[in-house]
Design an enzyme around this catalytic site. Structure first.
Site: not given
Ligand code: NI
Length: 169
Positions: A45, A50, A92-93, A134-135, A138
């Site tokens: 995701g 990000q 998370c990236l 989660h997204e 963000h």
């Molecule tokens: Ni994330």
């Protein structure tokens, strides 16, 4: 085009994103680039902040390329229903190398627009529900560590500050 992933500490990750209002070729291109960037970073995701773009836009593929049908684009998403509870390790990236158990609903319904602007609703279980939540978080400027205890969150932040000082972040 593969965008570099913005890491924790960059203010773009902690401010609410702007709604998407134009559904044109530029948006389609951005979505393609987001999938490419997500796969390059080995993620399932990715939200636009990000990659430094403060727009209410996220891409998800919980199968990581296994099922082309699983590719999802969420434009201006809202969570309209949740059910149950489930605790699972989450990462998370934008906060690489860290993973912590996070309790979230195990079922979630998202209402969003697709890349053409058409509204749809989709209900996900387990990992897909987690990805929706989660997204969407963000896009509200919220990271998964905000769901942890203050103690755990501060510990992670302290470790990150050390990594930043050492030039390793
Ligand atoms: Ni994330």
């Amino acid at each position: 085009m593969i965008y570099p992933i913005v890491k924790f500490g960059n203010p773009v990750l902690e401010k609410p994103s702007e709604p998407v209002t134009v559904f044109d070729d530029e948006l389609r291109r951005l979505v393609e680039d987001m999938f490419e960037s997500m796969y390059a970073a080995h993620g399932v995701g990715l939200a636009a902040p990000q990659i430094g773009i403060s727009k209410r836009l996220a891409v998800i593929d919980v199968t990581f390329k296994e099922d082309p049908q699983a590719q999802m684009v969420l434009v201006n998403p809202e969570i309209i229903h949740t059910e149950g509870k489930h605790t699972q390790n989450e990462g998370c990236l934008s906060i690489p190398e860290f993973r912590e158990p996070v309790t979230r609903p195990n079922k979630a319904t998202v209402r969003a627009q697709d890349v053409t602007g058409k509204w749809f609703e989709k209900t996900g279980d387990d990992l897909l529900a987690r990805a929706f939540l989660h997204e969407t978080d963000h896009l509200h400027g919220k990271l998964y560590i905000s769901h942890l205890s203050i103690l755990k969150r501060d510990l992670i932040k302290r470790k990150i500050r050390k990594l930043i000082k050492a030039g390793e972040w």
